[in-house]
Design a protein around this motif. Sequence first.
Motif, short mmCIF file in Angstrom:
data_model
loop_
_atom_site.label_atom_id
_atom_site.label_comp_id
_atom_site.label_asym_id
_atom_site.label_seq_id
_atom_site.Cartn_x
_atom_site.Cartn_y
_atom_site.Cartn_z
N GLY A 68 4.52 4.02 6.64
CA GLY A 68 3.84 2.75 6.47
C GLY A 68 3.66 1.24 7.82
N ASP A 69 3.69 0.65 7.61
CA ASP A 69 3.96 -0.60 8.32
C ASP A 69 5.02 -0.46 9.06
N CYS A 70 5.74 -0.19 8.37
CA CYS A 70 7.62 -0.48 9.14
C CYS A 70 8.46 0.73 9.44
N GLN A 120 -4.29 -4.08 -2.45
CA GLN A 120 -4.99 -4.65 -1.89
C GLN A 120 -5.35 -5.25 -0.83
N ARG A 121 -4.77 -5.34 0.08
CA ARG A 121 -4.62 -6.78 1.34
C ARG A 121 -5.80 -6.71 1.92
N PRO A 122 -7.06 -5.20 2.61
CA PRO A 122 -7.84 -5.64 3.08
C PRO A 122 -8.53 -6.16 3.00
N GLU A 174 -0.35 0.16 11.98
CA GLU A 174 -0.75 -0.92 10.50
C GLU A 174 -1.83 -0.62 10.14
N SER A 175 -2.11 0.68 9.08
CA SER A 175 -3.85 0.39 8.64
C SER A 175 -3.02 1.11 7.34
N VAL A 176 -4.29 1.31 6.27
CA VAL A 176 -3.69 2.00 5.34
C VAL A 176 -3.82 3.07 4.88
N LEU A 233 -1.97 -15.55 7.40
CA LEU A 233 -2.66 -14.55 5.73
C LEU A 233 -1.84 -12.95 5.93
N ARG A 234 -1.20 -12.95 4.69
CA ARG A 234 -0.54 -12.01 4.84
C ARG A 234 -0.88 -11.37 3.10
N THR A 235 -0.49 -12.23 2.28
CA THR A 235 -0.67 -12.10 0.85
C THR A 235 -1.86 -12.56 0.33
N SER A 294 -8.86 -10.70 3.93
CA SER A 294 -9.50 -11.38 5.23
C SER A 294 -11.30 -11.10 5.10
N LYS A 295 -11.51 -10.62 3.89
CA LYS A 295 -13.19 -10.09 3.86
C LYS A 295 -13.87 -11.06 2.42
N ASP A 296 -14.05 -10.61 2.12
CA ASP A 296 -14.69 -10.35 0.34
C ASP A 296 -13.66 -11.54 -0.06
N ARG A 347 13.90 -9.45 -4.39
CA ARG A 347 14.17 -8.61 -2.99
C ARG A 347 15.41 -7.82 -2.70
N VAL A 348 15.58 -6.53 -1.90
CA VAL A 348 16.31 -6.30 -1.54
C VAL A 348 16.85 -6.78 -0.73
N THR A 349 18.15 -6.99 -0.96
CA THR A 349 19.34 -7.67 0.67
C THR A 349 19.96 -6.55 1.65
N GLY A 374 9.50 -4.65 -5.03
CA GLY A 374 8.50 -5.14 -4.34
C GLY A 374 9.01 -7.00 -4.62
N ASP A 375 8.99 -8.22 -3.23
CA ASP A 375 9.73 -9.24 -3.22
C ASP A 375 8.84 -10.28 -3.84
N GLU A 376 6.72 -9.31 -3.94
CA GLU A 376 5.69 -10.15 -4.28
C GLU A 376 5.57 -10.08 -6.26
N PRO A 377 5.16 -10.76 -6.31
CA PRO A 377 5.60 -11.45 -7.75
C PRO A 377 4.17 -10.99 -8.50
N HIS A 383 1.05 -1.65 -0.24
CA HIS A 383 0.46 -0.10 0.16
C HIS A 383 0.72 1.05 -0.15
N ALA A 384 2.01 1.27 1.41
CA ALA A 384 2.50 2.61 1.09
C ALA A 384 3.81 2.82 0.00
N GLY A 385 4.16 1.86 -0.85
CA GLY A 385 5.21 2.15 -2.03
C GLY A 385 4.03 2.05 -2.53
P1 FAD Z 1 2.65 -4.28 3.20
O1 FAD Z 1 0.90 -4.02 2.94
O2 FAD Z 1 3.22 -5.27 3.67
O3 FAD Z 1 4.03 -3.43 1.96
C1 FAD Z 1 4.98 -4.48 2.27
C2 FAD Z 1 5.74 -4.75 0.81
O4 FAD Z 1 7.12 -4.83 1.19
C3 FAD Z 1 5.09 -5.99 1.13
O5 FAD Z 1 4.98 -6.64 -0.50
C4 FAD Z 1 6.39 -7.04 1.30
O6 FAD Z 1 6.73 -8.37 0.53
C5 FAD Z 1 7.63 -5.95 0.41
N1 FAD Z 1 8.63 -6.45 1.28
C6 FAD Z 1 8.85 -6.61 2.61
N2 FAD Z 1 10.51 -6.45 2.35
C7 FAD Z 1 10.64 -6.83 0.94
C8 FAD Z 1 12.50 -6.36 0.55
N3 FAD Z 1 13.33 -6.49 1.27
N4 FAD Z 1 12.82 -6.41 -0.46
C9 FAD Z 1 11.99 -6.35 -1.29
N5 FAD Z 1 9.96 -5.81 -0.93
C10 FAD Z 1 10.34 -6.32 0.20
N6 FAD Z 1 -5.56 -2.42 7.28
C11 FAD Z 1 -7.40 -1.13 7.49
O7 FAD Z 1 -6.60 -0.20 7.50
N7 FAD Z 1 -8.10 -1.93 7.33
C12 FAD Z 1 -8.05 -2.64 6.33
O8 FAD Z 1 -9.33 -3.62 6.90
C13 FAD Z 1 -6.95 -4.21 6.82
N8 FAD Z 1 -7.18 -5.36 7.15
C14 FAD Z 1 -6.33 -6.12 6.59
C15 FAD Z 1 -6.16 -7.68 5.95
C16 FAD Z 1 -5.17 -8.11 5.99
C17 FAD Z 1 -5.56 -9.65 5.36
C18 FAD Z 1 -4.10 -7.61 5.87
C19 FAD Z 1 -2.76 -8.26 6.04
C20 FAD Z 1 -3.83 -6.15 6.65
C21 FAD Z 1 -5.00 -5.30 6.77
N9 FAD Z 1 -4.53 -4.09 6.94
C22 FAD Z 1 -5.92 -3.37 7.25
C23 FAD Z 1 -2.99 -3.97 7.23
C24 FAD Z 1 -2.89 -2.84 5.80
O9 FAD Z 1 -3.67 -3.64 4.93
C25 FAD Z 1 -1.41 -2.70 5.81
O10 FAD Z 1 -1.89 -1.54 7.20
C26 FAD Z 1 -1.13 -1.97 4.67
O11 FAD Z 1 -0.78 -3.34 4.17
C27 FAD Z 1 0.55 -1.23 5.31
O12 FAD Z 1 1.11 -0.70 4.05
P2 FAD Z 1 2.57 -1.25 4.21
O13 FAD Z 1 3.01 -1.06 2.47
O14 FAD Z 1 3.47 -0.11 4.75
O15 FAD Z 1 2.72 -2.21 3.61
#
Ligand code: FAD
Length: 411
Positions: free
Chosen positions: A275-277, A41-43, A292-294, A127-129, A46-48, A79-81, A33-36, A11-13
Amino acid sequence: MDDIVIVGSGHAGFQLASALRQQGRDGRIVLIGDEPHLPYQRPPLSKDYLKGPMLPEDLRFWSEKQFSDKSIERVAGTRVTAIDRRDGAVVLADGSRVGFGHLVLATGTRNRMLSLSGSDLDGILGLRTVDDAAAIRAGLEEAQSVVVIGGGFIGLEIAATVALSGRPVTVVETTGRVMGRAVCEAVSRHHEGVLAALGVAFRFHAGVARCLGDEGRVRAVELAGGDVLAADLVIVGIGVLPNDDLAAAAGLAVDDGVLVDAGLATADPRIFAIGDCARHPSLHATAPVRIESVQNAADQARLVAARLAGKPTEPYGAVPWFWSHQGDLKLQIAGLAHGADETVLRGAPEDGAFSAFRYRAGRLVAVESVGRPADHMVARRLVGGGIALSPAEAADEGFDLKAHAMRPQPA
Ligand code: FAD
């Protein structure tokens, strides 16, 4: 050269890359990104999405063409190492390097997993991806009984979906109530009641001792007290850990998250974390927080995009908000309730819709709304604007919250 490299295409990236172009930033942007998959969107996972028939394509933010139209380079499944701060480059898993003028870490979190006897059996999933969600969806097609370990948002959303599909599901929770770290007791109890009526069973104050299986597949979960719960699918939702190891290895400060200032920069002014990190100072908390939120991911992305586009910015102060949908329950939270010492309810849980107003030292810090979206919208304004509202006013259904929030406030 001021190439911008973004690590993490969640989401953040994604929001950062798109906001940079929206803000008129030219030049090279590389999203790694390390996902292919294309960013998604992640939310809904775990829902629809769990219910089907949504497809991975339905979750995508942009198509491949939209990225190329905006000249955003994507490096996917890689992956970035390491971060080479001296030369201003990131190192990829294949050893290649991508130089940066500015680097943004948007690496999110990873699931905490169980580490006990039997926890490596097939059928124990987190459940994350979108790939995790596909595995759970496939598992649910066959499952006879499901155990969810952890009564947090994601665990409950999954449990509600399983119950609605008619399968037995038990939530195992170590504390005495669901979502205990995030919401007040009234909201926990209301959710427990509604989910129990759907068919979700709860085991509170319960730890998992081990997972039992045969032929490599989970068949049951044994609790610390010796009770055994049949389960051919176990979902683990026991929280997450921030992906801050890259930053730490590069000599940047971390403390359960990458430490950033109010402008979301690390101590190295070329490197940001969002973002979450990221752990950041907040007007809404008494100590730096990692959220940890969108909303947080998107708002932090927009702030860093503005900075990198040379626009004036304020310190990060967006009011945190969040939602969780569990069956028909629609929970919305504005603000952060850490350290709250007083709670009043507006409306009655028995009516199925109410809000809990949370106070810390007399100041409104958070509002948890169940089925009351109008309260939530006003709450964002009240909490965000630091608008005074007494507990008596909050509890009084005759008191016009919206008019109060719109009234000009004394300077
Ligand atoms: P992420 O979306 O997790 O993205 C980080 C990405 O970086 C990932 O793809 C990861 O694989 C990649 N990455 C990590 N390390 C490396 C590396 N070294 N090299 C390359 N890539 C790397 N939030 C809400 O507000 N409402 C909701 O209802 C809600 N429901 C959710 C349901 C689920 C199932 C999940 C998993 C999360 C939910 N969230 C919800 C939380 C929300 O999705 C996160 O807060 C949001 O995704 C954070 O965005 P981010 O970009 O920081 O992290």
